[in-house]
Design a protein around this motif. Structure first.
Motif, PDB file in Angstrom:
ATOM      1  N   VAL A  93      -0.755   4.440   2.681  1.00 57.12           N
ATOM      2  CA  VAL A  93      -1.023   5.153   1.429  1.00 57.12           C
ATOM      3  C   VAL A  93      -0.633   6.617   1.563  1.00 57.12           C
ATOM      4  O   VAL A  93       0.034   7.192   0.682  1.00 57.12           O
ATOM      5  N   VAL A  94      -1.022   7.244   2.664  1.00 56.06           N
ATOM      6  CA  VAL A  94      -0.685   8.664   2.879  1.00 56.06           C
ATOM      7  C   VAL A  94       0.827   8.826   3.061  1.00 56.06           C
ATOM      8  O   VAL A  94       1.423   9.792   2.566  1.00 56.06           O
ATOM      9  N   SER A 144       1.455  11.709   8.946  1.00 56.12           N
ATOM     10  CA  SER A 144       0.796  10.393   8.886  1.00 56.12           C
ATOM     11  C   SER A 144       1.492   9.343   9.752  1.00 56.12           C
ATOM     12  O   SER A 144       0.838   8.515  10.380  1.00 56.12           O
ATOM     13  N   ALA A 183       0.833  -1.209   0.000  1.00 55.12           N
ATOM     14  CA  ALA A 183       0.000   0.000   0.000  1.00 55.12           C
ATOM     15  C   ALA A 183       0.864   1.254   0.000  1.00 55.12           C
ATOM     16  O   ALA A 183       0.437   2.308  -0.485  1.00 55.12           O
ATOM     17  N   PRO A 210      -7.158  -2.253   8.058  1.00 59.05           N
ATOM     18  CA  PRO A 210      -7.580  -1.174   7.154  1.00 59.05           C
ATOM     19  C   PRO A 210      -6.990   0.176   7.531  1.00 59.05           C
ATOM     20  O   PRO A 210      -6.614   0.962   6.651  1.00 59.05           O
ATOM     21  N   ALA A 211      -6.906   0.460   8.819  1.00 59.24           N
ATOM     22  CA  ALA A 211      -6.317   1.729   9.249  1.00 59.24           C
ATOM     23  C   ALA A 211      -4.833   1.788   8.892  1.00 59.24           C
ATOM     24  O   ALA A 211      -4.320   2.831   8.479  1.00 59.24           O
ATOM     25  N   ALA A 250      -4.488   2.585   5.207  1.00 64.30           N
ATOM     26  CA  ALA A 250      -4.753   4.005   4.940  1.00 64.30           C
ATOM     27  C   ALA A 250      -3.538   4.873   5.283  1.00 64.30           C
ATOM     28  O   ALA A 250      -3.165   5.772   4.522  1.00 64.30           O
ATOM     29  N   VAL A 251      -2.909   4.601   6.419  1.00 60.88           N
ATOM     30  CA  VAL A 251      -1.739   5.376   6.825  1.00 60.88           C
ATOM     31  C   VAL A 251      -0.580   5.150   5.860  1.00 60.88           C
ATOM     32  O   VAL A 251       0.144   6.087   5.495  1.00 60.88           O
TER      33      VAL A 251
END
Length: 417
Positions: A323-324, A305, A270, A316-317, A320-321
């Motif tokens: 990706v940022v 981030s 990711a 999932p969290a 997301a981190v």
């Protein structure tokens, strides 16, 4: 006057016409073994011996070998040409990868494994650095002046995106090969890719172009290479490498705590999503958004981030981190390499690019080992502070670079007298 749009549309075909159809496939695939080696050695040794300490030490020695010999390979390429240096390092590197695999399965002492690992690191072909040196030479030697700047920005973005992707997906490839075939597979595949792709890159016709370009002007001194304006870039790359090593190890522990340790490589991927998109988007930034400013801004994006890592409890969290994080990391990597191409002394481009590429591997190797020990001793929550520390260093080095850049610009201003 030529518009920015017309330059954009004209520049890439002109460059590609001088590269040929095989250049980028060889240059891209030839990077992958370099990114697989540290994690591949760690995976092999820990699986066969059962000792994470020995595995961490052995993989760290790979980075030490690269740190010791990498810059000398760059200097040799600047002096004798890329072709002979790449062919020699390709042969030694491939054979030693296979040798380490055999020695590990023979349960040889860890000192023997570490000696082989040092040779692996020392002989690692510096393809990424030499690709940048080639492209820089071709742009300056072959392209008309009005398209050089735009082409250089776009080309360095593509090169940095390739580096970012292989450092993210190299560990993923190691995981897949280890699970689907055997722990020996990643190093054997890396050896085969090195022979075919790096060997092919060494023999590519563009190797002769860089020789003509580098010898058409005086060669910068080694003192210029070791100046603060180059060392700050190496420090920035080292911090990126420490992030890669500590993040992957911490993420593996995080996933293992949830009973999915073998999926760590997939989740780690990711990081490459935002990184790849924004690494390419760098070419769209206006000239007023300076390289020094980009380093600070995107390092701060990563910092904002990464501080959430110790608070994350779900996959999932975490995705997301990551990706940022990639959104900040990709442009930072592009920016540092762009600064390296701009600041490299004449005739020392391969040396500078090799130092920058080697710094990533050194940081990755050392922090993979250190973070692994911390995970064993204190657990995942403590290890997550290492990626945070790495990004903090990235920001601090960016600030140091901005101060150096200001000094460079001041020195270049015409005197009033």
């Amino acid at each position: 006057m030529i518009s920015g749009e017309s330059v954009t549309t004209e520049s890439s075909p002109r460059l590609l016409s001088h590269l040929g159809s095989t250049y980028y496939p060889l240059a891209m695939m030839g990077r992958l073994p370099f990114a697989m080696t540290v994690v591949g050695v760690l995976t092999l040794v820990v699986t066969v011996t059962g000792s994470f300490t020995d595995a961490g030490a052995t993989s760290a020695v790979v980075g030490i070998g690269t740190a010791v010999a990498g810059p000398f390979l760059g200097m040799a390429a600047d002096r004798f040409g890329q072709r002979v240096v790449l062919l020699a390092s390709t042969l030694v590197h491939s054979l030693t990868l296979v040798a380490l695999t055999v020695l590990t399965y023979q349960h040889r002492p860890v000192g023997v494994l570490m000696a082989a690992a040092f040779v692996i690191g020392a002989s690692a072909p510096q393809l990424a650095a030499m690709s940048r040196a080639r492209l820089l030479s071709i742009i300056n030697l072959k392209l008309p002046s009005h398209v050089r700047s735009r082409t250089l920005n776009r080309t360095m973005s593509v090169e940095s995106m390739a580096d970012e992707l292989v450092f993210v997906f190299g560990p993923v490839a190691v995981g897949v090969l280890s699970v689907q075939i055997a722990p020996w597979a990643p190093l054997v595949v890396a050896a085969a890719l090195t022979l075919v792709c790096v060997g092919g890159f060494a023999l590519h016709p563009t190797a002769s172009v860089v020789r003509r370009a580098e010898h058409s002007a005086p060669t910068g001194s080694l003192r210029d290479v070791l100046s603060a304006k180059i060392l700050v870039l190496a420090a920035g790359m080292l911090s990126i490498g420490t992030f890669f090593g500590s993040m992957l190890t911490s993420l593996t522990s995080f996933m293992d705590d949830r009973g999915a340790g073998d999926s760590a490589g997939v989740v780690y991927g990711a990081l490459g999503i935002g990184s790849a998109i924004f690494a390419i988007a760098v070419v769209l930034f206006p000239a007023s958004f300076t390289l020094a400013a980009r380093w600070i801004v995107f390092a701060l994006v990563s910092l904002v981030s990464v501080v959430f890592l110790p608070m994350i409890h779900s996959v999932p969290a975490m995705v997301a981190v990551l990706v940022v994080l990639g959104i900040g990391l990709g442009p930072t990597l592009v920016t540092i390499f762009s600064l390296g191409s701009a600041r490299a002394p004449v005739g020392r481009s391969a040396t500078v690019m090799t130092i920058l590429s080697s710094a990533v591997v050194v940081g990755q190797s050392l922090l993979t080992a250190v973070t692994g020990r911390v995970v064993d001793a204190f657990g995942t929550s403590v290890s997550m502070w290492f990626p945070i520390g790495s990004v903090v260093l990235m920001v601090l080095f960016g600030l140091w670079n901005a101060r150096i850049e200001k000094g460079i610009q001041t020195a270049s201003l015409p005197s009033d007298r």
